[in-house]
Every structure is written in C-alpha cells, then in structure tokens.
Scaffold this active site. Structure first.
Site, PDB file in Angstrom:
ATOM      1  N   HIS A   1       0.852  -1.187   0.000  1.00  0.00           N
ATOM      2  CA  HIS A   1       0.000   0.000   0.000  1.00  0.00           C
ATOM      3  C   HIS A   1       0.883   1.231   0.000  1.00  0.00           C
ATOM      4  CE1 HIS A   1      -3.141   2.856   1.166  1.00  0.00           C
ATOM      5  NE2 HIS A   1      -3.995   1.947   0.738  1.00  0.00           N
TER       6      HIS A   1
ATOM      7  N   ASP B   1      -8.065  -5.126   0.076  1.00  0.00           N
ATOM      8  CA  ASP B   1      -8.568  -5.782  -1.128  1.00  0.00           C
ATOM      9  C   ASP B   1      -8.204  -7.251  -1.215  1.00  0.00           C
ATOM     10  OD1 ASP B   1      -9.910  -3.645  -2.180  1.00  0.00           O
ATOM     11  OD2 ASP B   1      -8.088  -2.773  -2.981  1.00  0.00           O
TER      12      ASP B   1
END
Ligand code: CMC
Length: 429
Positions: A306, A364
């Site tokens: 991320h 996700d």
C-alpha cells in the site's frame, strides 16, 4: 513562539514560512506566499509531500497502521456501529445518539427512490456496458433530475443533495447491475436496513422475493464502513478539485466515480480475485511467489502493499475476520480460493522479499473473496466501492465548500515544451 521554516534561494535570499500543526500527524510548511515573494513554484507531481487542504474528517498513520474517522479508530466503528451511523459521523463530526440516528435514518429512507424517468434513462446504455460506465453517466445525470436544490452556497441545498446521494446510490448501483443482466429493476423497501435494502434490490426478482441473511448483511455493511473515506486519495481529490469550480455535487461525485474506476485505485480487489483464479491451486503458490518477486515477470502479488500503510492495513484484519464469518455462514470454509488466499498470505508474510519491503495484505486481499461469496459479480466490485465512498466524497466536498479559505484548485507546472517560436507558412515548413 510560532515555528518558522526558512528557505534559501539560489540568489542567497532567505525567506521564512510559517509551520502549521495539525491535531496529530506531520507538521506542514505553509508555502502559499512563496510565488508572490520569490517567483518560484514548488514541484511535487503526485502530491508526495503536499497537503492539498486542511481537513477534520479522516486521519491515517501509515507507519502505525492507524485509520481514524473523526478521531474514532476504524476497528471500533466496524465492530460497534452500522454504516448509517458512520455516514452521520462523517457528515456531522460526531456519532449520533439514538434520536439523532432515528431522524437521520428516516431522512435517508425517504430519498431511496429515484425519479421514474431515470429507469428510461438507463435504457440508453448498451446492456453489455461495464456497470461503472453506467454509474458515471447516471450519477452525473442526477443534476438534470434534482435541480431544485443545486445552489452550492445554500447549506440547506447541500444537505438535501448529500441525503439524495447517500440514499440513491444503492438504488442506482443495483439498477446498473439489474440492467447488465437483463432483469427488471427492483424498487427500494424502506422497512429494511440500508444494506439489507441494497442486497434485496440486487438479488430479488419480481417472481421471487429475497430474504436478507443477517450475517451477510452485516458483512456487506462492514465493507461499506471500511471503504467510506480514506483521506485525500485520488478520487477524493478529484471530487474536491471538480467541486472547487462551483460544479454541482452530482457532477463532482460522478467525477469521483470515474477516477475510482482506474485499476490503480478501486479496481484492485477485482485484480486480486483474478490472480487467485489464475493461480488456481495451493500447489502453484510457490511458483507464483517466485514470479511476484521477479521484477522482469511484470507480476505483482495483488492485494499486497500500500502507498500509505507500511506496517499493516487496519482494514485488512477486519476484512479477514468478516471473510471467515461469511464463509462459515455459507458453509464455504473449504472454499478453494479462500484456502488459496490463506496459503498465499502465510508464505508471503514469511518471505524476506515482502517483509523487507513492508508489503502486507491490504483490504482488497479479502474483500473480493467476501463479495464473491455474497453473490456479487466481479464487475460490480468497484461499484460497491463507489457506493460506500460516496459519503466520504460528499463529506469532503461539504467541508471544502464551507471552508473560508477555499479557492478554486489551480496547480501550476514546470513547463518543458518548446520556447517561443514563429509559425512558418505551410508551404515553407
Ligand atoms: N508484489 C510484489 N512486489 C511489490 C508489490 C507487490 N504487490 N508491491 C510493491 N512491490 C515491490 C516493488 O517492486 C518495489 O520493489 P523494489 O524496491 O525492489 O523496486 C517495492 O515493493 C516498493 O514498491 P512501490 O511500487 O514503490 O510501492 P508503492 O507504495 O508505490 O506501491 C502499491 C503501492 C499498492 C501500488 C503496490 O504495493 C501494488 O502494486 N500492490 C498491488 C496492488 C494492490 O493490491 N493495490 C491495492 C491498494 S489498497 C486499495 C486502496 O486503499 O485504495
């Protein structure tokens, strides 16, 4: 004493700039007067070091894995609140008491229907269009249906638009899905909760009703909470920039949806599920990990890493928990893709390549598996994200319009094109 930062320019002149502090998080150097004082711009493509606004809505500490909405940790909100309470919080700054919540819910459910003409508007789209393409168009078109409250300088009009958007997005999202599969649109049922109503509009048909399952409704509600806001990400910044010109809220949210659609933003859970399908079996995990570590392969471990979270994504842990609950409820604990995801996660978390680069599972990694188990088709994943993020976008848009310092967004540039030159007549070029 007020803190100052000084900058020495190439000509030796030194300028001082105020240093501003937030409640938490890094301090910022206020360089608004730099150009006027010096003739210099700053250069920061991608806004890696630039605070584009001040905000009181969401705080992220990527190193510590912290996400706060209005000061409340995401873990507590996901475990103790429902999505509409979180909507109230994001819009108003505080959690509602019971009476405030009842009034808020009542107002939202009074706006769930869409103008009947919108059903006919849908039929202008091809049935095989991506549902996100349809959403961009239909949400943008709402300004043509609800022009009775479009004065962005009126707090009352802004509030009405906020309610309309939050209430109508589930209806429009389910219509985009029904249209894509050729089924009739289902009208909202206001006796159901926000999320149960959405699931019913997605999965009921006139010939057969749909009885929402509490565990599954709770799981989707949690997905909504976890995606409701995320500070000044690309789509939120898009909404703010579009809104800074005075554009109406439906146009701004439509711009946000268009930005979210990009694979680097809202499309990652879809990509993660495709990756799991491609790997296919636990026995192939080792080979896939080898590829993901090889820069020349062009393969990445989707759902890992991320830009902001460099320790852990707090949303991922909650989503993992939800994933277990949903698969247990549906008797899918032995689901092939889920077992594969667990094996992949375990190997990656022990591998020095991922550990040394601080690559951990993000939200996700699990949200695609949960949505698939709920019966949501992959092409709808980003639409679900847009539905959930609408409240964050509208809260950020409201905050910007109410900010006394708000100005139209107008970045400058470092020009590297041709210097001035003269046009030569066409026959002489
Ligand atoms: N698999 C393999 N290697 C990776 C991955 C990955 N998923 N992510 C980063 N790396 C490597 C990368 O090759 C680089 O290695 P090196 O330093 O040796 O060159 C290093 O890790 C740093 O990568 P980066 O691209 O500079 O990191 P970034 O902060 O710019 O990228 C990211 C963040 C999310 C784009 C990236 O981690 C990625 O592509 N992840 C997979 C896609 C994904 O799951 N995205 C969902 C993000 S969560 C959704 C949201 O919050 O909106």
């Amino acid at each position: 004493m007020d803190k100052k930062a000084s900058l020495t320019l190439p000509d030796g002149k030194t300028l001082e700039f105020p240093v501003m502090s937030g409640t938490i998080g890094p301090e910022v150097v206020d360089i608004r007067t730099l150009y006027g004082k010096s003739g210099y711009f700053t250069y920061d493509p991608g806004f890696l070091s630039t605070a584009s606004c001040n905000s009181t809505i969401t705080y992220i500490d990527g190193d510590a894995g912290v996400l706060l909405y209005r000061g409340y940790p995401i873990e507590q909100l996901a475990q103790q609140c429902d999505f509409l309470e979180v909507c109230y919080l994001l819009l108003n700054g505080d959690l509602p008491d019971a009476a405030e919540k009842a009034e808020f819910v009542n107002t939202v459910i009074r706006h769930t229907m869409v103008h009947e003409q919108i059903s006919r508007f849908f039929t202008g789209f091809r049935r095989d269009a991506h549902p996100m393409a349809t959403m961009v168009g239909v949400v943008g078109a709402l300004s043509a249906f609800y022009h009775d409250a479009l004065d962005i300088n009126s707090a009352e009009h802004r509030k009405i638009s906020a309610f309309r958007l939050i209430a109508k997005l589930p209806t429009i999202t389910s219509m985009a899905y029904k249209y894509s599969v050729g089924q009739p649109f289902m009208y909202p049922r206001n006796g159901l909760s926000y999320t149960a109503n959405f699931m019913r509009m997605m999965f009921a048909v006139p010939a057969e009703d749909y009885k929402p399952n509490d565990v599954l409704v709770r799981a989707l509600d949690r997905i909504f909470i976890l995606h409701a806001d995320h500070e000044q990400n690309a789509s939120t910044s898009t909404v703010r920039l579009a809104g800074s010109s005075g554009a109406n809220p439906y146009a701004c949210i439509s711009a946000g949806i268009a930005c979210l659609w990009g694979p680097a933003h809202g499309g990652a859970n879809e990509a993660c599920l495709q990756m799991l399908e491609e790997i296919g079996d636990v026995s192939k995990v080792g080979e896939f990990i080898r590829k993901a570590k090889d820069k020349n392969s062009g393969v990445r471990l989707m759902g890992f890493g991320h830009r902001v979270y460099k320790n852990h994504d707090p949303r991922a842990k909650l989503m993992r928990e939800t994933c277990h609950e949903v698969l247990d409820e549906l008797g899918l604990a032995n689901d092939r893709l889920f077992k594969l995801a667990i094996a992949l996660e375990k190997i990656a978390l022990e591998d020095d390549y991922f550990v040394s680069r601080k690559l951990y599972p993000n939200v996700d990694f699990y949200s695609g598996i949960v949505q698939r188990a709920l019966g949501i088709p992959v092409s709808m994943f980003t639409c679900i994200f847009a539905l959930a993020r609408t409240v964050g976008w509208i809260a950020q848009w409201q905050e910007m319009i109410s900010d006394r310092e708000y100005k139209i967004g107008r970045p400058r540039q470092l020009y590297r094109g041709a210097a001035r030159r003269e046009v030569v007549p066409i026959g002489q070029r």
